[in-house]
Write a protein that holds these residues in place. Structure first.
Motif, PDB file in Angstrom:
ATOM      1  N   SER A  56      57.055  14.664  20.175  1.00  0.00           N
ATOM      2  CA  SER A  56      56.849  15.284  21.496  1.00  0.00           C
ATOM      3  C   SER A  56      56.536  14.230  22.565  1.00  0.00           C
ATOM      4  O   SER A  56      56.935  14.393  23.727  1.00  0.00           O
ATOM      5  N   GLU A  57      55.876  13.155  22.188  1.00  0.00           N
ATOM      6  CA  GLU A  57      55.618  12.094  23.186  1.00  0.00           C
ATOM      7  C   GLU A  57      56.941  11.508  23.691  1.00  0.00           C
ATOM      8  O   GLU A  57      57.121  11.265  24.877  1.00  0.00           O
ATOM      9  N   ALA A  58      57.871  11.289  22.764  1.00  0.00           N
ATOM     10  CA  ALA A  58      59.179  10.736  23.156  1.00  0.00           C
ATOM     11  C   ALA A  58      59.950  11.750  23.985  1.00  0.00           C
ATOM     12  O   ALA A  58      60.641  11.389  24.947  1.00  0.00           O
ATOM     13  N   VAL A  59      59.797  13.050  23.625  1.00  0.00           N
ATOM     14  CA  VAL A  59      60.468  14.098  24.411  1.00  0.00           C
ATOM     15  C   VAL A  59      59.968  14.049  25.856  1.00  0.00           C
ATOM     16  O   VAL A  59      60.745  14.159  26.808  1.00  0.00           O
ATOM     17  N   ILE A  60      58.672  13.825  26.021  1.00  0.00           N
ATOM     18  CA  ILE A  60      58.108  13.746  27.378  1.00  0.00           C
ATOM     19  C   ILE A  60      58.726  12.569  28.134  1.00  0.00           C
ATOM     20  O   ILE A  60      59.215  12.711  29.266  1.00  0.00           O
ATOM     21  N   ARG A  61      58.742  11.407  27.492  1.00  0.00           N
ATOM     22  CA  ARG A  61      59.291  10.201  28.160  1.00  0.00           C
ATOM     23  C   ARG A  61      60.763  10.379  28.500  1.00  0.00           C
ATOM     24  O   ARG A  61      61.193  10.141  29.628  1.00  0.00           O
ATOM     25  N   GLU A  62      61.519  10.845  27.532  1.00  0.00           N
ATOM     26  CA  GLU A  62      62.975  10.979  27.759  1.00  0.00           C
ATOM     27  C   GLU A  62      63.282  12.103  28.747  1.00  0.00           C
ATOM     28  O   GLU A  62      64.256  12.050  29.472  1.00  0.00           O
ATOM     29  N   SER A  63      62.400  13.124  28.791  1.00  0.00           N
ATOM     30  CA  SER A  63      62.600  14.211  29.776  1.00  0.00           C
ATOM     31  C   SER A  63      62.429  13.669  31.191  1.00  0.00           C
ATOM     32  O   SER A  63      63.170  14.058  32.103  1.00  0.00           O
ATOM     33  N   ALA A  64      61.495  12.746  31.357  1.00  0.00           N
ATOM     34  CA  ALA A  64      61.307  12.132  32.679  1.00  0.00           C
ATOM     35  C   ALA A  64      62.544  11.320  33.052  1.00  0.00           C
ATOM     36  O   ALA A  64      63.029  11.363  34.197  1.00  0.00           O
ATOM     37  N   ASP A  65      63.111  10.614  32.061  1.00  0.00           N
ATOM     38  CA  ASP A  65      64.355   9.868  32.328  1.00  0.00           C
ATOM     39  C   ASP A  65      65.494  10.831  32.650  1.00  0.00           C
ATOM     40  O   ASP A  65      66.314  10.585  33.530  1.00  0.00           O
ATOM     41  N   LEU A  66      65.535  11.951  31.901  1.00  0.00           N
ATOM     42  CA  LEU A  66      66.584  12.952  32.120  1.00  0.00           C
ATOM     43  C   LEU A  66      66.499  13.509  33.536  1.00  0.00           C
ATOM     44  O   LEU A  66      67.508  13.569  34.252  1.00  0.00           O
ATOM     45  N   LEU A  67      65.297  13.852  33.975  1.00  0.00           N
ATOM     46  CA  LEU A  67      65.131  14.428  35.311  1.00  0.00           C
ATOM     47  C   LEU A  67      65.459  13.402  36.389  1.00  0.00           C
ATOM     48  O   LEU A  67      66.060  13.729  37.415  1.00  0.00           O
ATOM     49  N   TYR A  68      65.132  12.141  36.135  1.00  0.00           N
ATOM     50  CA  TYR A  68      65.497  11.087  37.095  1.00  0.00           C
ATOM     51  C   TYR A  68      67.021  11.014  37.215  1.00  0.00           C
ATOM     52  O   TYR A  68      67.557  11.081  38.329  1.00  0.00           O
ATOM     53  N   ASN A  69      67.696  10.940  36.093  1.00  0.00           N
ATOM     54  CA  ASN A  69      69.166  10.836  36.152  1.00  0.00           C
ATOM     55  C   ASN A  69      69.791  12.102  36.718  1.00  0.00           C
ATOM     56  O   ASN A  69      70.842  12.037  37.371  1.00  0.00           O
ATOM     57  N   LEU A  70      69.131  13.252  36.527  1.00  0.00           N
ATOM     58  CA  LEU A  70      69.644  14.500  37.112  1.00  0.00           C
ATOM     59  C   LEU A  70      69.516  14.456  38.630  1.00  0.00           C
ATOM     60  O   LEU A  70      70.470  14.812  39.348  1.00  0.00           O
ATOM     61  N   THR A  71      68.401  13.948  39.140  1.00  0.00           N
ATOM     62  CA  THR A  71      68.250  13.906  40.608  1.00  0.00           C
ATOM     63  C   THR A  71      69.240  12.914  41.210  1.00  0.00           C
ATOM     64  O   THR A  71      69.763  13.129  42.310  1.00  0.00           O
ATOM     65  N   VAL A  72      69.538  11.832  40.483  1.00  0.00           N
ATOM     66  CA  VAL A  72      70.550  10.884  40.988  1.00  0.00           C
ATOM     67  C   VAL A  72      71.908  11.581  41.087  1.00  0.00           C
ATOM     68  O   VAL A  72      72.609  11.480  42.102  1.00  0.00           O
ATOM     69  N   LEU A  73      72.247  12.342  40.048  1.00  0.00           N
ATOM     70  CA  LEU A  73      73.552  13.045  40.066  1.00  0.00           C
ATOM     71  C   LEU A  73      73.557  14.129  41.146  1.00  0.00           C
ATOM     72  O   LEU A  73      74.564  14.310  41.850  1.00  0.00           O
ATOM     73  N   TRP A  74      72.417  14.806  41.338  1.00  0.00           N
ATOM     74  CA  TRP A  74      72.322  15.809  42.432  1.00  0.00           C
ATOM     75  C   TRP A  74      72.627  15.120  43.764  1.00  0.00           C
ATOM     76  O   TRP A  74      73.445  15.583  44.545  1.00  0.00           O
ATOM     77  N   ALA A  75      71.967  13.987  43.994  1.00  0.00           N
ATOM     78  CA  ALA A  75      72.133  13.289  45.286  1.00  0.00           C
ATOM     79  C   ALA A  75      73.592  12.893  45.467  1.00  0.00           C
ATOM     80  O   ALA A  75      74.177  13.072  46.533  1.00  0.00           O
TER      81      ALA A  75
END
Ligand SMILES: N=c1c2ncn([C@@H]3O[C@H](COP(=O)(O)OP(=O)(O)OP(=O)(O)O)[C@@H](O)[C@H]3O)c2ncn1[C@@H]1O[C@H](COP(=O)(O)O)[C@@H](O)[C@H]1O
Length: 134
Positions: A56-75
């Motif tokens: 779950s700790e890794a899920v948290i870290r990778e989820s933050a990376d996922l959301l970052y890359n999602l906002t880049v694609l949104w932009a």
């Protein structure tokens, strides 16, 4: 959470025109939507793998990376966070009605809540009950 995503989105917009040599975001914009999509997909897979492994700790870290890359694609796609929040609210309103949708359209609620009433009317589709959520 939406505040954090909105702040990140603004930071991504601000970084878009920075030097790609020092800014990952600027580098992603320089390389274009296909690279952004590839990174987003990679992060999604990393979240999945970590979740399956019960980390779950890794899920948290990778989820933050996922959301970052999602906002880049949104932009890159010209999508703003508020566009996504509006769609989520629309679905919430519709699903709320749908969960109470009677079988017969004649029994549709006369008056929906003010927020729901301001949206386009929900009409029961003949022959199909409300989608059951599992
Ligand atoms: N929120 C983030 C953010 N989250 C994750 N990442 C980066 O995204 C990468 C995801 O991890 P990966 O392991 O998949 O990437 P990597 O293997 O390290 O490197 P690559 O193979 O992807 O090149 C990490 O290298 C993180 O540094 C981020 N990079 C930037 N931001 C923010 O974006 C804004 C602009 O920052 P710059 O891009 O540095 O200008 C700032 O507000 C930053 O905080």
């Amino acid at each position: 959470m939406s505040d954090s995503l909105e702040r990140l989105y603004l930071a991504v917009l601000a970084a878009r025109d920075l030097d790609p040599a020092t800014s990952r975001t600027a580098r992603l914009f320089q390389r274009g939507p296909s690279k952004m999509a590839k990174k987003l997909a990679e992060e999604a897979i990393e979240v999945v793998i970590d979740a399956v492994n019960g980390d779950s700790e890794a899920v948290i870290r990778e989820s933050a990376d996922l959301l970052y890359n999602l906002t880049v694609l949104w932009a890159s796609a010209g999508v703003r966070p508020e566009d996504v929040w509006r769609e989520m609210t629309r679905r919430e309103d519709m699903l709320g009605i749908a969960e109470k949708l009677p079988k017969s359209p004649a029994k549709l609620p006369k008056v929906a809540s003010p927020r729901i009433a301001s949206r386009r009317p929900i009409v029961a589709l003949d022959g199909r009950g409300a989608r059951k959520r599992h």
